[in-house]
Scaffold this motif. Structure first.
Motif, PDB file in Angstrom:
ATOM      1  N   LYS A  65       0.830  -1.206   0.000  1.00 42.01           N
ATOM      2  CA  LYS A  65       0.000   0.000   0.000  1.00 42.01           C
ATOM      3  C   LYS A  65       0.863   1.255   0.000  1.00 42.01           C
ATOM      4  O   LYS A  65       0.667   2.173  -0.794  1.00 42.01           O
ATOM      5  CB  LYS A  65      -0.913  -0.011   1.225  1.00 42.01           C
ATOM      6  N   GLU A  66       1.854   1.296   0.894  1.00 38.32           N
ATOM      7  CA  GLU A  66       2.723   2.468   0.992  1.00 38.32           C
ATOM      8  C   GLU A  66       3.554   2.660  -0.280  1.00 38.32           C
ATOM      9  O   GLU A  66       3.789   3.792  -0.730  1.00 38.32           O
ATOM     10  CB  GLU A  66       3.639   2.350   2.210  1.00 38.32           C
ATOM     11  N   ILE A  67       3.998   1.541  -0.873  1.00 37.03           N
ATOM     12  CA  ILE A  67       4.804   1.630  -2.088  1.00 37.03           C
ATOM     13  C   ILE A  67       3.961   2.151  -3.248  1.00 37.03           C
ATOM     14  O   ILE A  67       4.402   3.017  -4.020  1.00 37.03           O
ATOM     15  CB  ILE A  67       5.411   0.251  -2.422  1.00 37.03           C
ATOM     16  N   ARG A  68       2.740   1.640  -3.388  1.00 39.06           N
ATOM     17  CA  ARG A  68       1.861   2.119  -4.462  1.00 39.06           C
ATOM     18  C   ARG A  68       1.577   3.613  -4.314  1.00 39.06           C
ATOM     19  O   ARG A  68       1.561   4.353  -5.306  1.00 39.06           O
ATOM     20  CB  ARG A  68       0.553   1.320  -4.454  1.00 39.06           C
ATOM     21  N   GLU A  69       1.365   4.058  -3.084  1.00 36.51           N
ATOM     22  CA  GLU A  69       1.099   5.481  -2.855  1.00 36.51           C
ATOM     23  C   GLU A  69       2.316   6.338  -3.202  1.00 36.51           C
ATOM     24  O   GLU A  69       2.186   7.430  -3.762  1.00 36.51           O
ATOM     25  CB  GLU A  69       0.688   5.704  -1.398  1.00 36.51           C
ATOM     26  N   ALA A  70       3.517   5.826  -2.867  1.00 39.17           N
ATOM     27  CA  ALA A  70       4.745   6.575  -3.166  1.00 39.17           C
ATOM     28  C   ALA A  70       4.999   6.657  -4.659  1.00 39.17           C
ATOM     29  O   ALA A  70       5.526   7.658  -5.163  1.00 39.17           O
ATOM     30  CB  ALA A  70       5.929   5.919  -2.458  1.00 39.17           C
ATOM     31  N   ILE A  71       4.625   5.615  -5.404  1.00 37.45           N
ATOM     32  CA  ILE A  71       4.800   5.625  -6.858  1.00 37.45           C
ATOM     33  C   ILE A  71       3.779   6.552  -7.511  1.00 37.45           C
ATOM     34  O   ILE A  71       4.100   7.315  -8.436  1.00 37.45           O
ATOM     35  CB  ILE A  71       4.675   4.195  -7.420  1.00 37.45           C
ATOM     36  N   ALA A  72       2.530   6.494  -7.011  1.00 39.40           N
ATOM     37  CA  ALA A  72       1.472   7.339  -7.577  1.00 39.40           C
ATOM     38  C   ALA A  72       1.690   8.811  -7.252  1.00 39.40           C
ATOM     39  O   ALA A  72       1.394   9.699  -8.062  1.00 39.40           O
ATOM     40  CB  ALA A  72       0.111   6.877  -7.058  1.00 39.40           C
ATOM     41  N   ASP A  73       2.217   9.078  -6.047  1.00 38.43           N
ATOM     42  CA  ASP A  73       2.443  10.457  -5.604  1.00 38.43           C
ATOM     43  C   ASP A  73       3.856  10.548  -5.033  1.00 38.43           C
ATOM     44  O   ASP A  73       4.065  10.395  -3.833  1.00 38.43           O
ATOM     45  CB  ASP A  73       1.411  10.832  -4.537  1.00 38.43           C
ATOM     46  N   PRO A  74       4.873  10.766  -5.894  1.00 33.56           N
ATOM     47  CA  PRO A  74       6.268  10.726  -5.445  1.00 33.56           C
ATOM     48  C   PRO A  74       6.693  11.953  -4.642  1.00 33.56           C
ATOM     49  O   PRO A  74       7.764  12.531  -4.880  1.00 33.56           O
ATOM     50  CB  PRO A  74       7.038  10.622  -6.764  1.00 33.56           C
ATOM     51  N   ARG A  81       7.079   7.855   4.018  1.00 36.93           N
ATOM     52  CA  ARG A  81       6.180   6.877   4.634  1.00 36.93           C
ATOM     53  C   ARG A  81       6.481   5.461   4.111  1.00 36.93           C
ATOM     54  O   ARG A  81       6.514   4.499   4.877  1.00 36.93           O
ATOM     55  CB  ARG A  81       4.731   7.253   4.336  1.00 36.93           C
ATOM     56  N   ALA A  82       6.723   5.350   2.796  1.00 33.32           N
ATOM     57  CA  ALA A  82       7.027   4.047   2.202  1.00 33.32           C
ATOM     58  C   ALA A  82       8.364   3.508   2.706  1.00 33.32           C
ATOM     59  O   ALA A  82       8.500   2.322   3.040  1.00 33.32           O
ATOM     60  CB  ALA A  82       7.044   4.149   0.677  1.00 33.32           C
ATOM     61  N   TRP A  83       9.360   4.406   2.788  1.00 28.07           N
ATOM     62  CA  TRP A  83      10.678   3.990   3.270  1.00 28.07           C
ATOM     63  C   TRP A  83      10.600   3.467   4.702  1.00 28.07           C
ATOM     64  O   TRP A  83      11.183   2.429   5.024  1.00 28.07           O
ATOM     65  CB  TRP A  83      11.650   5.154   3.177  1.00 28.07           C
ATOM     66  N   ARG A  84       9.875   4.164   5.558  1.00 25.24           N
ATOM     67  CA  ARG A  84       9.772   3.748   6.953  1.00 25.24           C
ATOM     68  C   ARG A  84       8.990   2.446   7.098  1.00 25.24           C
ATOM     69  O   ARG A  84       9.187   1.711   8.066  1.00 25.24           O
ATOM     70  CB  ARG A  84       9.132   4.859   7.776  1.00 25.24           C
ATOM     71  N   GLN A 112       9.570  -9.826  -2.824  1.00 22.64           N
ATOM     72  CA  GLN A 112      10.330  -9.307  -3.957  1.00 22.64           C
ATOM     73  C   GLN A 112       9.954  -7.858  -4.240  1.00 22.64           C
ATOM     74  O   GLN A 112      10.803  -7.033  -4.583  1.00 22.64           O
ATOM     75  CB  GLN A 112      10.079 -10.188  -5.178  1.00 22.64           C
ATOM     76  N   ASN A 113       8.677  -7.529  -4.096  1.00 24.28           N
ATOM     77  CA  ASN A 113       8.205  -6.168  -4.343  1.00 24.28           C
ATOM     78  C   ASN A 113       8.817  -5.182  -3.347  1.00 24.28           C
ATOM     79  O   ASN A 113       9.321  -4.114  -3.727  1.00 24.28           O
ATOM     80  CB  ASN A 113       6.674  -6.137  -4.244  1.00 24.28           C
ATOM     81  N   ASP A 114       8.783  -5.538  -2.062  1.00 18.79           N
ATOM     82  CA  ASP A 114       9.339  -4.669  -1.022  1.00 18.79           C
ATOM     83  C   ASP A 114      10.838  -4.474  -1.215  1.00 18.79           C
ATOM     84  O   ASP A 114      11.364  -3.361  -1.098  1.00 18.79           O
ATOM     85  CB  ASP A 114       9.072  -5.255   0.366  1.00 18.79           C
ATOM     86  N   PHE A 115      11.527  -5.567  -1.522  1.00 19.07           N
ATOM     87  CA  PHE A 115      12.984  -5.474  -1.632  1.00 19.07           C
ATOM     88  C   PHE A 115      13.391  -4.683  -2.867  1.00 19.07           C
ATOM     89  O   PHE A 115      14.381  -3.945  -2.839  1.00 19.07           O
ATOM     90  CB  PHE A 115      13.609  -6.867  -1.655  1.00 19.07           C
ATOM     91  N   SER A 116      12.616  -4.804  -3.943  1.00 13.57           N
ATOM     92  CA  SER A 116      12.907  -4.014  -5.148  1.00 13.57           C
ATOM     93  C   SER A 116      12.768  -2.516  -4.855  1.00 13.57           C
ATOM     94  O   SER A 116      13.601  -1.711  -5.291  1.00 13.57           O
ATOM     95  CB  SER A 116      11.953  -4.412  -6.283  1.00 13.57           C
ATOM     96  N   TYR A 117      11.723  -2.149  -4.106  1.00 11.76           N
ATOM     97  CA  TYR A 117      11.530  -0.743  -3.757  1.00 11.76           C
ATOM     98  C   TYR A 117      12.673  -0.260  -2.865  1.00 11.76           C
ATOM     99  O   TYR A 117      13.181   0.857  -3.034  1.00 11.76           O
ATOM    100  CB  TYR A 117      10.194  -0.540  -3.041  1.00 11.76           C
ATOM    101  N   TYR A 118      13.102  -1.107  -1.938  1.00 10.91           N
ATOM    102  CA  TYR A 118      14.215  -0.747  -1.058  1.00 10.91           C
ATOM    103  C   TYR A 118      15.474  -0.457  -1.871  1.00 10.91           C
ATOM    104  O   TYR A 118      16.158   0.552  -1.652  1.00 10.91           O
ATOM    105  CB  TYR A 118      14.479  -1.881  -0.064  1.00 10.91           C
TER     106      TYR A 118
END
Length: 285
Positions: A65-74, A81-84, A112-118
């Motif tokens: 959820k946090e990753i999608r929000e960060a991608i949609a609204d960078p 929020r996504a990083w934390r 895999q999704n979380d680690f890719s964002y990291y």
């Protein structure tokens, strides 16, 4: 071992064939010998430490959820929020990686999704570097992150590690190749015979032991396929792959599918030209 293997050869059910032998291995009460004790205690420590880590991974929720929000609204706020959300999850993945816990990537896609964002966040610097004390590097180096990414990209990471380690051992000790492959194939036959015989299964005192033996059987086939030059699926193989797969397919899907997927995606020779078409078709079912 060769004599034991010949005893376990399949009965053709006619008057000229050898009698069928069944062997019970007590998985529940096995104890190390004096020469095995040091290795046993080292492995036992790792397994005990891994119980909590495995529990965390089984309950892994992810930060989708946090990753999608960060991608949609960078914006800085959404990225922060996504990083934390991702940072403590990656700490769990690092502990898991260090213990080489077996995971099923297809069952936990959030990993895999979380680690890719990291990794993307670390490569961009900026926000992450602003949170670090002067001179301090990210808590996972680029080299470790690359190794972790390759590890988690596997369908069954721990089986992949075991297969490569066993292959390396055999390559460095070629005289032991025949003994190694014969041991693996014999143990796979023993496991199958135990599971096929209700009287032997009835000797297990714990219900989960049957699943353990199933997992051991599949792991042995995979190791054999990696170590033997011709693999486990060719006609000359001493592993009863067809019998093992058919038995797996008779089990409840929750037990069978992860193990069938391990055979489909972790073996080395399944799609080799030497593999009979009926074996590939059987595993594709």
């Amino acid at each position: 071992m060769g004599k034991l293997l010949s005893l376990l050869s399949r009965d053709d059910s006619n008057c000229c064939s050898s009698p069928r032998y069944d062997i019970f291995l007590d998985f529940e009460n096995a104890a190390p010998t004096d020469t095995e004790r040091a290795v046993y205690e080292e492995v036992q420590r790792v397994l005990l430490d891994s119980e909590k880590i495995l529990e965390e991974i089984q309950c892994y929720k992810g930060a989708g959820k946090e990753i999608r929000e960060a991608i949609a609204d960078p914006s800085r706020i959404s990225q922060e929020r996504a990083w934390r959300a991702v940072r403590p999850l990656v700490d769990k993945l690092l502990r898991c990686y260090n213990h080489s816990i077996q995971l099923q990537r297809m069952k936990t896609p959030a990993i895999q999704n979380d680690f890719s964002y990291y990794r993307r966040s670390v490569s961009r610097g900026g926000l992450i570097n602003a949170e670090l004390p002067p001179g301090e590097e990210p808590h996972i180096t680029a080299e470790v992150a690359n190794r972790m990414s390759l590890f988690y990209a596997q369908a069954t990471p721990m089986l992949k590690v075991l297969s490569e380690a066993t292959s390396q051992f055999v390559n460095e000790n070629q005289p032991d190749l025949e003994n190694t492959t014969e041991t693996l194939s014999t143990m796979a036959k023993v496991c199958l015979r135990m599971l096929e015989n209700p009287k032997l299964v009835a000797q297990f005192s714990r219900e989960e032991t049957s699943l353990l033996v199933l997992r051991v059987m599949v792991g042995l086939i995979i190791l054999y396929d990696w170590v033997h030059p011709s693999g486990a699926f060719c006609r000359s193989s001493s592993v009863d792959v067809k019998g093992c797969v058919k038995f797996l397919q008779q089990q409840p899907p929750t037990k069978a599918e992860p193990l069938l997927n391990a055979l489909r995606y972790t073996t080395k020779h399944l799609n080799h030209q030497s593999t009979p078409k009926n074996i590939r078709t059987l595993l594709a079912a």
